[in-house]
Design a protein around this motif. Sequence first.
Motif, PDB file in Angstrom:
ATOM      1  N   TYR A  25       0.855  -1.195   0.000  1.00 21.61           N
ATOM      2  CA  TYR A  25       0.000   0.000   0.000  1.00 21.61           C
ATOM      3  C   TYR A  25       0.882   1.233   0.000  1.00 21.61           C
ATOM      4  CZ  TYR A  25      -4.064  -2.867   1.128  1.00 21.61           C
ATOM      5  OH  TYR A  25      -5.081  -3.791   1.090  1.00 21.61           O
ATOM      6  N   LEU A  43       3.615   0.484   2.583  1.00 22.22           N
ATOM      7  CA  LEU A  43       3.338  -0.473   3.651  1.00 22.22           C
ATOM      8  C   LEU A  43       3.208  -1.857   3.002  1.00 22.22           C
ATOM      9  CD1 LEU A  43       0.918  -0.102   6.613  1.00 22.22           C
ATOM     10  CD2 LEU A  43       0.996  -2.209   5.300  1.00 22.22           C
ATOM     11  N   ALA A  45       2.024  -4.990   3.243  1.00 19.21           N
ATOM     12  CA  ALA A  45       1.078  -5.812   4.018  1.00 19.21           C
ATOM     13  C   ALA A  45       1.337  -7.294   3.778  1.00 19.21           C
ATOM     14  CB  ALA A  45      -0.352  -5.450   3.636  1.00 19.21           C
ATOM     15  N   GLU A  64       0.685 -12.737  14.302  1.00 25.73           N
ATOM     16  CA  GLU A  64       0.171 -11.645  15.138  1.00 25.73           C
ATOM     17  C   GLU A  64      -0.667 -10.658  14.327  1.00 25.73           C
ATOM     18  OE1 GLU A  64       3.461 -10.401  18.301  1.00 25.73           O
ATOM     19  OE2 GLU A  64       4.297 -11.105  16.425  1.00 25.73           O
ATOM     20  N   SER A  65      -1.416  -9.831  15.048  1.00 28.25           N
ATOM     21  CA  SER A  65      -2.252  -8.812  14.421  1.00 28.25           C
ATOM     22  C   SER A  65      -1.421  -7.936  13.473  1.00 28.25           C
ATOM     23  CB  SER A  65      -2.866  -7.948  15.529  1.00 28.25           C
ATOM     24  OG  SER A  65      -3.688  -6.994  14.942  1.00 28.25           O
ATOM     25  N   GLY A  66      -1.943  -7.747  12.261  1.00 31.54           N
ATOM     26  CA  GLY A  66      -1.278  -6.859  11.310  1.00 31.54           C
ATOM     27  C   GLY A  66      -0.229  -7.531  10.441  1.00 31.54           C
ATOM     28  N   CYS A  67      -0.068  -8.863  10.566  1.00 29.81           N
ATOM     29  CA  CYS A  67       0.997  -9.528   9.790  1.00 29.81           C
ATOM     30  C   CYS A  67       0.577  -9.795   8.343  1.00 29.81           C
ATOM     31  CB  CYS A  67       1.445 -10.826  10.460  1.00 29.81           C
ATOM     32  SG  CYS A  67       0.211 -12.133  10.405  1.00 29.81           S
ATOM     33  N   GLY A  68      -0.706  -9.586   8.021  1.00 29.25           N
ATOM     34  CA  GLY A  68      -1.124  -9.710   6.618  1.00 29.25           C
ATOM     35  C   GLY A  68      -2.062 -10.880   6.333  1.00 29.25           C
ATOM     36  N   LYS A  69      -2.676 -11.446   7.352  1.00 28.78           N
ATOM     37  CA  LYS A  69      -3.535 -12.610   7.156  1.00 28.78           C
ATOM     38  C   LYS A  69      -4.798 -12.252   6.360  1.00 28.78           C
ATOM     39  CE  LYS A  69      -3.978 -13.284  11.626  1.00 28.78           C
ATOM     40  NZ  LYS A  69      -3.210 -12.116  12.149  1.00 28.78           N
ATOM     41  N   SER A  70      -5.489 -11.194   6.804  1.00 31.17           N
ATOM     42  CA  SER A  70      -6.736 -10.822   6.095  1.00 31.17           C
ATOM     43  C   SER A  70      -6.426 -10.327   4.689  1.00 31.17           C
ATOM     44  CB  SER A  70      -7.481  -9.734   6.863  1.00 31.17           C
ATOM     45  OG  SER A  70      -7.877 -10.214   8.107  1.00 31.17           O
ATOM     46  N   THR A  71      -5.306  -9.634   4.541  1.00 34.10           N
ATOM     47  CA  THR A  71      -4.932  -9.154   3.202  1.00 34.10           C
ATOM     48  C   THR A  71      -4.719 -10.357   2.281  1.00 34.10           C
ATOM     49  OG1 THR A  71      -3.901  -7.234   4.227  1.00 34.10           O
ATOM     50  CG2 THR A  71      -3.326  -7.662   1.937  1.00 34.10           C
ATOM     51  N   ARG A  74      -8.043 -11.511   1.193  1.00 30.48           N
ATOM     52  CA  ARG A  74      -8.644 -10.581   0.217  1.00 30.48           C
ATOM     53  C   ARG A  74      -7.975 -10.706  -1.145  1.00 30.48           C
ATOM     54  NH1 ARG A  74      -7.875  -6.329   4.206  1.00 30.48           N
ATOM     55  NH2 ARG A  74      -9.474  -6.676   5.766  1.00 30.48           N
ATOM     56  N   GLU A 196     -10.656 -15.574  10.847  1.00 23.43           N
ATOM     57  CA  GLU A 196     -10.918 -15.508  12.285  1.00 23.43           C
ATOM     58  C   GLU A 196     -12.388 -15.851  12.583  1.00 23.43           C
ATOM     59  OE1 GLU A 196      -8.517 -14.615  14.558  1.00 23.43           O
ATOM     60  OE2 GLU A 196      -7.070 -13.366  13.485  1.00 23.43           O
ATOM     61  N   PRO A 295       5.787  -2.780   9.083  1.00 23.46           N
ATOM     62  CA  PRO A 295       5.686  -3.187   7.688  1.00 23.46           C
ATOM     63  C   PRO A 295       5.946  -2.037   6.709  1.00 23.46           C
ATOM     64  CG  PRO A 295       3.505  -2.917   8.646  1.00 23.46           C
ATOM     65  CD  PRO A 295       4.482  -2.604   9.733  1.00 23.46           C
TER      66      PRO A 295
HETATM   67  N1  LIG Z   1      -6.296  -0.583   2.645  1.00 27.70           N
HETATM   68  C1  LIG Z   1      -5.166  -0.495   3.349  1.00 27.70           C
HETATM   69  N2  LIG Z   1      -4.335   0.562   3.251  1.00 27.70           N
HETATM   70  C2  LIG Z   1      -3.183   0.634   3.934  1.00 27.70           C
HETATM   71  N3  LIG Z   1      -2.751  -0.318   4.779  1.00 27.70           N
HETATM   72  C3  LIG Z   1      -3.525  -1.402   4.939  1.00 27.70           C
HETATM   73  C4  LIG Z   1      -4.775  -1.563   4.251  1.00 27.70           C
HETATM   74  N4  LIG Z   1      -5.312  -2.752   4.606  1.00 27.70           N
HETATM   75  C5  LIG Z   1      -4.465  -3.309   5.496  1.00 27.70           C
HETATM   76  N5  LIG Z   1      -3.394  -2.504   5.703  1.00 27.70           N
HETATM   77  C6  LIG Z   1      -2.253  -2.777   6.581  1.00 27.70           C
HETATM   78  O1  LIG Z   1      -1.698  -4.014   6.165  1.00 27.70           O
HETATM   79  C7  LIG Z   1      -1.199  -4.729   7.284  1.00 27.70           C
HETATM   80  C8  LIG Z   1      -1.814  -6.108   7.316  1.00 27.70           C
HETATM   81  O2  LIG Z   1      -3.199  -5.995   7.595  1.00 27.70           O
HETATM   82  P1  LIG Z   1      -4.150  -7.264   7.743  1.00 27.70           P
HETATM   83  O3  LIG Z   1      -5.530  -6.775   7.950  1.00 27.70           O
HETATM   84  O4  LIG Z   1      -3.919  -8.165   6.580  1.00 27.70           O
HETATM   85  O5  LIG Z   1      -3.582  -7.946   9.062  1.00 27.70           O
HETATM   86  P2  LIG Z   1      -4.106  -9.221   9.876  1.00 27.70           P
HETATM   87  O6  LIG Z   1      -2.959 -10.173   9.965  1.00 27.70           O
HETATM   88  O7  LIG Z   1      -5.373  -9.713   9.277  1.00 27.70           O
HETATM   89  O8  LIG Z   1      -4.355  -8.605  11.333  1.00 27.70           O
HETATM   90  P3  LIG Z   1      -5.513  -8.941  12.423  1.00 27.70           P
HETATM   91  O9  LIG Z   1      -5.047 -10.199  13.118  1.00 27.70           O
HETATM   92  O10 LIG Z   1      -5.483  -7.757  13.343  1.00 27.70           O
HETATM   93  O11 LIG Z   1      -6.807  -9.110  11.709  1.00 27.70           O
HETATM   94  C9  LIG Z   1      -1.506  -3.885   8.516  1.00 27.70           C
HETATM   95  O12 LIG Z   1      -0.351  -3.147   8.846  1.00 27.70           O
HETATM   96  C10 LIG Z   1      -2.621  -2.974   8.038  1.00 27.70           C
HETATM   97  O13 LIG Z   1      -2.599  -1.748   8.733  1.00 27.70           O
END
Ligand SMILES: Nc1ncnc2c1ncn2[C@@H]1O[C@H](COP(=O)(O)OP(=O)(O)OP(=O)(O)O)[C@@H](O)[C@H]1O
Length: 336
Positions: A25, A43, A45, A64-71, A74, A196, A295
């Motif tokens: 991003y 960033l 992700a 951990e939270s923010g490591c990129g799992k949901s990305t 998607r 999750e 990141p």
């Molecule tokens: N649209 C976006 N624009 C900028 N940064 C983004 C966007 N979407 C996600 N991020 C960033 O990408 C990184 C990964 O996000 P992601 O949601 O994939 O994490 P996650 O592993 O699913 O975390 P969680 O366990 O909290 O759900 C994070 O630093 C988040 O802030």
Amino acid sequence: MDAAVDTAKDATGPLLEVSGLAKHYRLHGDIYSKLAGQKTQYLKAVDGIDFAIRRGETLGLVGESGCGKSTTARLITRLVEPTAGEVRLKGEKVLGFSEARMKRMRSEVQLVFQDPYSSLNPRKTIMHILGRPMQLHGIASSYAERRERVLELLARVGLGLEHIDRYPHEFSGGQRQRIAIARALAVNPELVIGDEPVSALDVSIQAQILNLFRDLQEEFGLTYLFIAHDLSVIRHISDRVAVMYVGKIVEIGPADTVFANPLHPYTQALLKAVPEADPDKPPPELTLKGEVTSPVDPPPGCRLCGRCPLESKVCSESAPPLRDTGDGRQVACHNI
Ligand SMILES: Nc1ncnc2c1ncn2[C@@H]1O[C@H](COP(=O)(O)OP(=O)(O)OP(=O)(O)O)[C@@H](O)[C@H]1O
Ligand SMILES: [Mg+2]
């Protein structure tokens, strides 16, 4: 299921293959940083991940939270477009899909989210919520057929006839997640991605929903990508597990092997950090120093640099690729 079999050697090929997948991003700095000529920041992700999921297996994705799992979820479903890399479903390149093929993929791959309340339309009855996707994908043409199928699905997820004309707010959290699962199944998917899906539920309900996922997998031959930050959940459900740290997969392999003998320093730290149920036991030992790496424009070497007990000179110079360790797993570390 023999989780140690190499996906690449599976005669029918993996259901899903992800290679070099990345999402960067672009961060928009303020006007002052632009005037000062500071360069654009990214960033990262997800930053070049590779994995495959065989038909009928469950790959747990943990980190951990923010490591990129949901990305990652998607990117696979094309809710966001990748910066680089490829996703293949049954060998076909998802990024090259036509609109018609994409529509078909929307039924082949289904997502179940953490919070079913926000993903279920509060103004629609359960009949509509489950029946509408069937109608859209031409699965049951008449209302009577759909109603019959909705009733079958409700029974399959542990709900009944009395629930079909109710609205989402009239259910408990666990029941709503059952409805979300039934909705995913309504279009006969092959791959279900759970992002999750049990994290918001009470521990006792979590176990019921996890068992439901397992039963449905067996009955319908489903393939799962199961995302969680809770290691006990991942351990319960996964055949193989992938551990993510700041946009990279650091270790991937059979769940039994990884949990019994984690090799990557990050996996080891993650497993050690699981709190004990016994309040008299001392708090878990922390094997990593410092904070989670940012990141945003991470340095070129290993993401664990500055935190890792095994660190050597090469670690800050190049990012370690995933490497076979000969026991069905791959680890990204220069010093293992
Ligand atoms: N649209 C976006 N624009 C900028 N940064 C983004 C966007 N979407 C996600 N991020 C960033 O990408 C990184 C990964 O996000 P992601 O949601 O994939 O994490 P996650 O592993 O699913 O975390 P969680 O366990 O909290 O759900 C994070 O630093 C988040 O802030
Ligand atoms: Mg997430």
